[in-house]
Write an enzyme that holds these catalytic residues in place. Structure first.
Site, mmCIF file in Angstrom:
data_model
loop_
_atom_site.group_PDB
_atom_site.id
_atom_site.type_symbol
_atom_site.label_atom_id
_atom_site.label_comp_id
_atom_site.label_asym_id
_atom_site.label_seq_id
_atom_site.Cartn_x
_atom_site.Cartn_y
_atom_site.Cartn_z
ATOM 1 N N LYS A 3 0.895 -1.101 0.221
ATOM 2 C CA LYS A 3 -0.022 0.106 0.055
ATOM 3 C C LYS A 3 0.947 1.225 -0.067
ATOM 4 C CE LYS A 3 -4.362 -1.595 1.608
ATOM 5 N NZ LYS A 3 -5.678 -1.430 2.414
ATOM 6 N N LYS B 165 -4.730 -8.012 -6.461
ATOM 7 C CA LYS B 165 -5.942 -8.540 -5.985
ATOM 8 C C LYS B 165 -6.946 -7.503 -6.209
ATOM 9 C CE LYS B 165 -6.502 -6.928 -1.268
ATOM 10 N NZ LYS B 165 -7.398 -6.751 -0.321
ATOM 11 N N LYS C 15 -11.048 -2.479 -3.438
ATOM 12 C CA LYS C 15 -11.817 -1.089 -3.603
ATOM 13 C C LYS C 15 -11.104 -0.063 -3.933
ATOM 14 C CE LYS C 15 -13.994 -2.277 0.760
ATOM 15 N NZ LYS C 15 -12.750 -2.351 1.706
HETATM 16 N N1 AQP Z 1 -9.789 -9.518 -3.642
HETATM 17 C C1 AQP Z 1 -10.133 -10.233 -2.572
HETATM 18 N N2 AQP Z 1 -10.455 -11.680 -2.394
HETATM 19 C C2 AQP Z 1 -10.795 -12.191 -1.218
HETATM 20 N N3 AQP Z 1 -11.025 -11.730 -0.338
HETATM 21 C C3 AQP Z 1 -10.921 -10.197 -0.194
HETATM 22 N N4 AQP Z 1 -11.044 -9.331 0.796
HETATM 23 C C4 AQP Z 1 -10.575 -8.041 0.215
HETATM 24 N N5 AQP Z 1 -10.467 -8.137 -0.941
HETATM 25 C C5 AQP Z 1 -10.486 -9.556 -1.416
HETATM 26 C C6 AQP Z 1 -11.540 -9.666 1.983
HETATM 27 O O1 AQP Z 1 -12.453 -8.500 2.410
HETATM 28 C C7 AQP Z 1 -12.612 -8.582 3.992
HETATM 29 C C8 AQP Z 1 -12.627 -7.063 4.034
HETATM 30 O O2 AQP Z 1 -11.403 -6.305 3.632
HETATM 31 P P1 AQP Z 1 -11.080 -4.911 3.688
HETATM 32 O O3 AQP Z 1 -11.978 -4.089 2.799
HETATM 33 O O4 AQP Z 1 -11.167 -4.401 5.197
HETATM 34 O O5 AQP Z 1 -9.760 -4.582 3.436
HETATM 35 P P2 AQP Z 1 -8.981 -5.129 2.067
HETATM 36 O O6 AQP Z 1 -8.437 -6.364 2.011
HETATM 37 O O7 AQP Z 1 -7.823 -3.852 2.079
HETATM 38 O O8 AQP Z 1 -9.813 -4.681 0.803
HETATM 39 P P3 AQP Z 1 -9.826 -3.901 -0.268
HETATM 40 O O9 AQP Z 1 -10.791 -3.848 -1.316
HETATM 41 O O10 AQP Z 1 -8.588 -4.124 -1.079
HETATM 42 O O11 AQP Z 1 -9.622 -2.249 0.133
HETATM 43 P P4 AQP Z 1 -8.777 -1.132 -0.032
HETATM 44 O O12 AQP Z 1 -8.675 -1.004 -1.575
HETATM 45 O O13 AQP Z 1 -9.233 -0.114 0.772
HETATM 46 O O14 AQP Z 1 -7.376 -1.710 0.727
HETATM 47 C C9 AQP Z 1 -11.206 -9.122 4.410
HETATM 48 O O15 AQP Z 1 -11.527 -10.138 5.047
HETATM 49 C C10 AQP Z 1 -10.362 -9.153 3.198
HETATM 50 O O16 AQP Z 1 -9.651 -10.321 3.463
#
Ligand code: AQP
Length: 332
Positions: A111, A194, A197
């Site tokens: 990040k 991956k 968001k």
């Molecule tokens: N691509 C993914 N595949 C499987 N699981 C995922 N999770 C997130 N992306 C994937 C799971 O969703 C839960 C919540 O995640 P989060 O929103 O708290 O944080 P993150 O993992 O950082 O998700 P994002 O979408 O990538 O958000 P941003 O872009 O803001 O950092 C977790 O259980 C995660 O494993």
């Protein structure tokens, strides 16, 4: 009964990765466990969030949880900043975790990227707050996607070191729960990233609020390759985008990836993508419609969060008080 804790960031539109990697599993777990689900707005501000957008996203994520099938009466659903014990325990853990441990966290490296010197201190110590989130409820299991496994291991290290330093058994060792065929859903545009968001490309993800036309357009535009689909998933190892689409199909249809390969062996991607679109619309469509309905009822969403925060304080204040006693803080 085991206690489950998990969190989700209100950082943007919820997507298929969040649904398959987290929310869908949370819904299944509510049948047999005591579950606490937290919308982690303190984590969200480790990177810049527009204040109006953050409030909007917090309600939208709440709607997403309920629309996916979580019962807010049975489970505790709340936003993290409403329960101050999270930030308080995180400070104690900032003094337990070692710099060397945090230096190994791959999510920070991903990040912060090249801009490490410019990243917020909050982003760096994010895993300590996550450990506080989990241990504040003495949770036994943490259902997460594959990407969060390293942070749960760190929470275990923190729990162990706290217990050792203070010669106590206060914290149990939380276990990650990584469930299903889609533990790491990848971007539709790049099979090595991956689905996320915060990816600037809207076409990289299927949002939970996308309607049939959007879903269909994004799947059509998803990167694939010119080869036919193989009958054996091993042959997908060098084809990350193709593998990702097959894994999504498997997860949405509750099959394993081998069964999907057998079903589509020798077919072209155009055929497979039509089937995937139909399936994704049938599973995600009704959830998106329900989310939109809930988002328009702000009063209801706020009442869910208020009730959840009150119930979570009953548990977390007690644990924080135990921690303060162990550490030697006077309660004057
Ligand atoms: N691509 C993914 N595949 C499987 N699981 C995922 N999770 C997130 N992306 C994937 C799971 O969703 C839960 C919540 O995640 P989060 O929103 O708290 O944080 P993150 O993992 O950082 O998700 P994002 O979408 O990538 O958000 P941003 O872009 O803001 O950092 C977790 O259980 C995660 O494993």
């Amino acid at each position: 009964m085991s206690r489950i804790f998990s969190g989700i960031q209100p950082t943007g539109d919820l997507h298929l990765g969040n649904y398959l990697g987290a929310l869908r599993n949370w819904v299944a777990l509510q049948k047999e466990h005591e579950c606490i689900y937290c919308i982690v707005d303190l984590h969200a501000i480790t990177v810049w969030q527009d204040p109006k957008g953050l409030a909007l996203n917090t309600r939208e994520v709440t709607a997403g949880l309920i629309a996916s099938g979580l019962d807010p009466k049975k489970n505790i659903i709340f936003n993290q900043s409403a329960v101050s014990a999270h930030a308080e325990l995180a400070w104690v853990f900032n003094c337990i975790a070692r710099l060397g441990w945090l230096n190994r966290m791959t999510q920070f490296k991903e990040k912060a990227g090249e801009q490490k010197e410019n990243a917020s201190v909050g982003l760096y110590i994010y895993p300590n707050l996550m450990a506080a989130d989990i241990l504040l409820y003495k949770a036994n299991y943490v259902p997460v996607g594959e990407d969060q496994k390293q942070h749960i291991e760190l929470a275990r290290d923190i729990a162990q070191k706290f217990n050792n330093n203070y010669k106590t058994e206060l914290f149990p060792m939380p276990e990650p729960m990584i469930l299903g065929e889609a533990t790491r859903v990848m971007s539709l545009k790049d099979g090595s990233n991956k689905m996320s968001k915060s990816d600037p490309s809207e076409n990289s993800r299927i949002n939970m609020t996308d309607g049939p036309d959007e879903i269909s357009r994004k799947i059509k535009k998803a990167t694939s390759d010119s080869e036919l689909l193989p009958g054996d998933p091993k042959d997908l190892l060098s084809r990350p985008e193709a593998r990702n689409l097959c894994a999504i199909y498997a997860a949405l249809s509750n099959k394993n990836i081998s069964a999907v390969c057998i079903e589509f062996e020798g077919k072209q991607f155009s055929v497979f993508k039509s089937a995937l679109t139909e399936l994704a619309v049938s599973v995600m469509g009704p959830i998106g419609v329900e989310m939109a309905r809930l988002v328009s009822d702000q009063g209801y969403l706020d009442s869910v969060l208020k009730d959840g925060a009150e119930r979570s304080r009953v548990i977390s204040n007690k644990v924080l008080s135990e921690v303060y006693d162990v550490v030697g803080f006077l309660k004057t």
